[in-house]
Scaffold this active site. Structure first.
Site, mmCIF file in Angstrom:
data_model
loop_
_atom_site.group_PDB
_atom_site.id
_atom_site.type_symbol
_atom_site.label_atom_id
_atom_site.label_comp_id
_atom_site.label_asym_id
_atom_site.label_seq_id
_atom_site.Cartn_x
_atom_site.Cartn_y
_atom_site.Cartn_z
ATOM 1 N N GLY B 38 -18.509 20.050 9.064
ATOM 2 C CA GLY B 38 -19.666 19.998 8.184
ATOM 3 C C GLY B 38 -19.405 18.942 7.144
ATOM 4 O O GLY B 38 -18.261 18.524 6.954
ATOM 5 N N LYS B 44 -17.307 24.592 3.796
ATOM 6 C CA LYS B 44 -16.103 24.798 4.602
ATOM 7 C C LYS B 44 -14.990 25.484 3.797
ATOM 8 O O LYS B 44 -14.423 26.482 4.227
ATOM 9 C CB LYS B 44 -15.567 23.465 5.158
ATOM 10 C CG LYS B 44 -16.555 22.720 6.044
ATOM 11 C CD LYS B 44 -15.873 21.594 6.798
ATOM 12 C CE LYS B 44 -15.311 20.500 5.927
ATOM 13 N NZ LYS B 44 -16.314 19.636 5.291
ATOM 14 N N GLU B 171 -8.607 21.509 5.699
ATOM 15 C CA GLU B 171 -8.380 20.062 5.709
ATOM 16 C C GLU B 171 -6.922 19.714 5.405
ATOM 17 O O GLU B 171 -6.634 18.985 4.460
ATOM 18 C CB GLU B 171 -9.312 19.372 4.710
ATOM 19 C CG GLU B 171 -10.767 19.524 5.112
ATOM 20 C CD GLU B 171 -11.691 18.666 4.255
ATOM 21 O OE1 GLU B 171 -11.260 17.592 3.832
ATOM 22 O OE2 GLU B 171 -12.830 19.084 4.030
#
Lengths: 255, 296, 265
Positions: B38, B44, B171
């Protein structure tokens, strides 16, 4: 790595003694000359501290600090030698200025006691890893949170200094003069504070999250990776130091 | 029952008006690797933190629906209970170093000490985690002296040693160089092979396409799609959600190379190659037929 | 615009990070690539004057970097830091972007004008009164780019501009680079994102262990797969795919690959 610890890695008996015993030694080394205020106790205690530093093979490392403190204390000796209130017996004259024995002895007392305390602290600082000290204190009931703060300071502050360097570079890069005269440097320092504080706050928030998911707030008893550093004669040493202090008190009362 | 069950999860940060998570429902099975994609404000990070209970317990705010991990309700159990089942690794490797430990080995022990794990057990777990993340060689180094990739692997090892059933990675490579990213991706693969359930939020679509079993596509806090990488990345409306499919998919889509007997496009280099060969043999087969016809 | 001659540098004596570098930079957009520890950041800090060479000389727009302070060099060469949090410290976006020009002794009105233009370029012209720290990381990065652009230097260096950017953010940064380059500025970058380098930079310099191992047009550089692998670098995904499909030429963008594949063969 940049670290703020003064710990000196050496192989010696003193290094093997547990941090708590060393803390007790500091307490005893401070207490004894107060309980028995004679000049002799002062210099004997000081000598013992220095001998222990020598046994820990860190005497050379402690000389600069002892020297620095000694230099300051020298001024005390000079001032007291000339101007102590109880001065009577003249030792020698410097020109027309008389130097007195009473002042000298008084100043020596202060000097020995101060150096003794410095020496006792140096034994702890130079021969104990900060993390070991904190861990022993946590085992003895210090809150793990305070323990964490104490031990992380040694590594987080050097990290913050690195951030300060980066931010200084960023500001110089945008034409802010940071080199040269003192005034320029002071002026350059002020705008630094904002980003440094802010970036440490952001770091702190992120670190708080990271600590939380590593169980920092979990209730219940903690375990330790390292086995408790137990010196075989540790408790014997602590008891005998206590005995000496109590003995000194009794001596003081009856004699 | 699935290992992870998210039902109608809604969440709003304090002092904001927009829902950061808007009615998300999904399940994941044990051992799956789930990718989350996204654009930057899609939710996220919020979703990742909801899986460990940092949302809502750390931030407070309004919360609705439920997240259950192995039957345990995250909201009711709180962070300190949830972390025994779910671990999380954040973006920035630096701020995950506790700063109170002098070696990598001790750093990994931090969580175990706080969970009250017995010493012998602790050492076995640390050794296993060091091995799994391939950082045994650095175990006596100072944590802050490691490179970004090594530091991030240490952070993962610290969480893995706590033996969670699920590990969430938010991430984890966005601040690393390619070498460091590659190290971390290899580590994530070995976690997945060990049977650990992995939730991975990532911008590097080429990597996700190669490793993920399923992809969750988030947009404005809503779950738009939850399907295999091929299906999610073959969507023609992907750009509307601020997501770019892997380069392989984009190129194949433009020139019309589909996966054999499927309506999806290739998402990895290997699939792109297979689609190319299929196309090629089809073309040469048809041209052979033509030639054959002429000679007949 | 920049000339460096036999430049050596080491943080510790006896360990040179850079070993006798000689390079010249012109107006082409230039990417410096290499694995961590190859010396890229050190090179950029030297160009910017934040470090001074231990050997050799660096001339930036005719000025030897040894003869001036960093602040004096700031009007000639701008550097956008990797982490915007290290750089941002004013209360509003406009003040932040005006900081550089004001340091350059630009009049307030003119500084404001320059700042607004720069914000226009990065697409944040409607955010002038916002506190920068209320914005997200990718916007902060754009602010830090604007605050360098506003200083109107002929040379701009971007340190890892695409980190933490999504697809839209990357496109925006690509536009900024193109526009700056059209204005005749030298745009340089240190970057790990190979596909971004391939698509947006004309010249690529590959560094490995303190030395330049390749320095050529980007297409030329990415056709040397073997040399890149030696420097622990990969070719862009799109280039790999082109090779895989047996294209004779080195493709650098998806558009190139697509049109090459559509071409009748």
């Amino acid at each position: 790595m940049k670290s703020m610890s003064l710990y000196v890695e050496r192989e010696s008996t003193v290094h093997h003694i547990d941090p708590i015993t060393k803390l007790v030694y500091i307490a005893a080394a401070i207490a004894l000359p107060i309980i028995l205020p004679s000049l002799h106790t002062a210099w004997i205690c000081m000598l013992i501290s220095f001998v222990i530093l020598g046994m820990g093979r860190v005497l050379t490392r402690s000389l600069p600090i002892i020297g620095f403190v000694g230099f300051i204390l020298l001024t005390v000796v000079i001032i007291q030698g000339f101007f102590h209130v109880g001065n009577e017996t003249v030792l020698f004259r410097l020109g027309s200025w008389p130097f007195y024995e009473e002042g000298l002895l008084f100043a020596m007392g202060i000097t020995f006691r101060a150096l003794n305390i410095v020496g006792a602290f140096l034994i702890l600082v130079l021969t104990t890893k900060p993390s070991d000290l904190v861990e022993s204190l946590v085992r003895k009931g210090l809150s793990p949170r305070i323990g964490y703060v104490l031990s992380s300071v040694f590594q987080i502050i050097p990290q913050m200094m690195a951030t300060v360097d980066t931010i200084t570079d960023a500001q110089r890069s945008r034409g802010m003069e940071t080199e040269g005269k003192l005034m320029t440097r002071i002026k350059a320092f002020l705008p630094l504070i904002g980003p440094v504080v802010l970036s440490s706050l952001i770091d702190t928030k992120e670190r708080t999250l990271a600590l939380q998911v590593r169980g920092f707030n979990v209730k219940g008893s903690k375990t330790f990776l390292n086995e408790e550093k137990m010196y075989r004669y540790g408790s014997a040493m602590r008891w005998s130091m206590l005995a000496i202090v109590i003995g000194a008190v009794i001596w003081r009362v009856i004699a | 029952m699935s290992l992870i069950e998210v039902e109608h999860l809604k969440y709003r940060y304090p002092a904001t008006e927009k829902l950061a998570l808007n009615d998300i429902s999904l399940t994941a099975e044990a051992g799956e690797l789930i990718g989350i994609v996204g654009k930057n404000t899609a939710g996220k990070t919020t979703f990742c933190q909801a899986l460990v209970g940092l949302v809502p317990h750390f931030y407070k705010g309004a919360y609705g629906g439920s997240v259950r991990i192995g039957g345990m309700d995250v909201k009711e159990s709180g962070v300190d209970e949830t972390i025994r089942k779910v671990g999380i690794v954040f973006q920035n490797p630096f701020t995950q170093v506790t700063g109170s430990k002098l070696t990598v080995y001790e750093e990994i022990a931090f969580g175990l000490e706080h969970l009250g794990i017995a010493r012998q057990d602790m050492m076995e777990r640390i050794d296993h985690a060091l091995h799994l993340l391939d950082i045994e060689a650095y175990k006596d180094r100072a944590p802050f002296d490691l490179s970004g990739g090594q530091m991030q692997r240490m952070a993962i090892a610290s969480v893995i040693a706590m033996r969670p059933q699920v590990i969430v990675l938010d991430e984890p490579t966005s601040q690393l160089d390619p070498q460091g990213s590659e190290e971390v991706f290899r580590a994530i693969q070995s976690l997945s092979r060990e049977g650990i359930t992995v939730i991975l939020a990532e911008h590097k679509m080429e990597k996700l396409a190669a490793y993920a079993d399923r992809i969750a596509l988030l947009h404005e806090g809503m779950l738009i799609d939850y399907d295999t990488p091929s299906r999610v990345f073959s969507r023609s409306d992907l750009a509307e959600y601020g997501v770019e499919a892997p380069i392989y998919t984009r190129v194949c889509q433009a020139i019309g190379f589909r996966m054999l007997d499927m309506d999806t496009y290739p998402v990895t280099l290997e699939e792109a190659q297979a689609a190319y060969e299929a196309q090629h043999s089809a073309i040469s087969a048809s041209s052979q037929e033509e030639q054959g016809g002429r000679y007949d | 615009m920049i000339k460096i001659q036999d430049v050596c540098f080491g943080y510790n004596e006896g360990q040179d990070v850079l070993q006798g570098l000689t390079l010249e930079f012109d107006q082409r957009t230039t990417a410096i690539i290499g694995q961590n520890g190859a010396g890229k950041t050190t090179l950029v800090k030297l160009l910017k004057g934040l470090l001074k060479p231990t050997g050799g000389d660096i001339w930036v727009a005719g000025v030897n970097s040894k003869d001036v302070t960093v602040a004096q060099l700031a009007g000639k060469i701008g550097l956008v830091f990797q982490n915007p949090n290290d750089q941002i410290f004013k209360r509003t976006v406009l003040e932040e972007v005006m900081f550089g020009p004001l340091n350059m002794k630009v009049e307030t009105a003119a500084a404001k004008q320059q700042a607004l233009q720069a914000l226009e370029m990065v697409g944040l012209a409607d955010q002038t009164d916002v506190n920068p720290h209320d914005l997200g990381l990718s916007e902060k990065k754009l602010i830090s780019i604007a605050s360098i652009v506003a200083m109107n230097t002929d040379i701009i260096i971007l340190d890892e501009p695409t980190i933490a950017q999504d697809a839209a953010g990357k496109r925006r940064i690509a536009q900024i680079i193109e526009q700056l380059s059209q204005e005749g500025k030298l745009v340089m970058t240190i970057l790990h994102d190979m596909d971004f380098v391939a698509a947006h930079f004309e010249r690529t310099i590959v560094m490995n262990r303190g030395k330049v191992v390749l320095d050529d047009k980007t297409r030329e550089v990415f056709s040397h797969q073997d040399l890149l692998r030696e420097a622990c670098l990969d070719t862009p995904y799109v280039t790999q795919l082109g090779k895989q499909w047996g294209l004779p030429e080195t493709v650098l963008t998806t558009e190139e690959l697509i049109s090459a594949m559509k071409r009748p063969r």
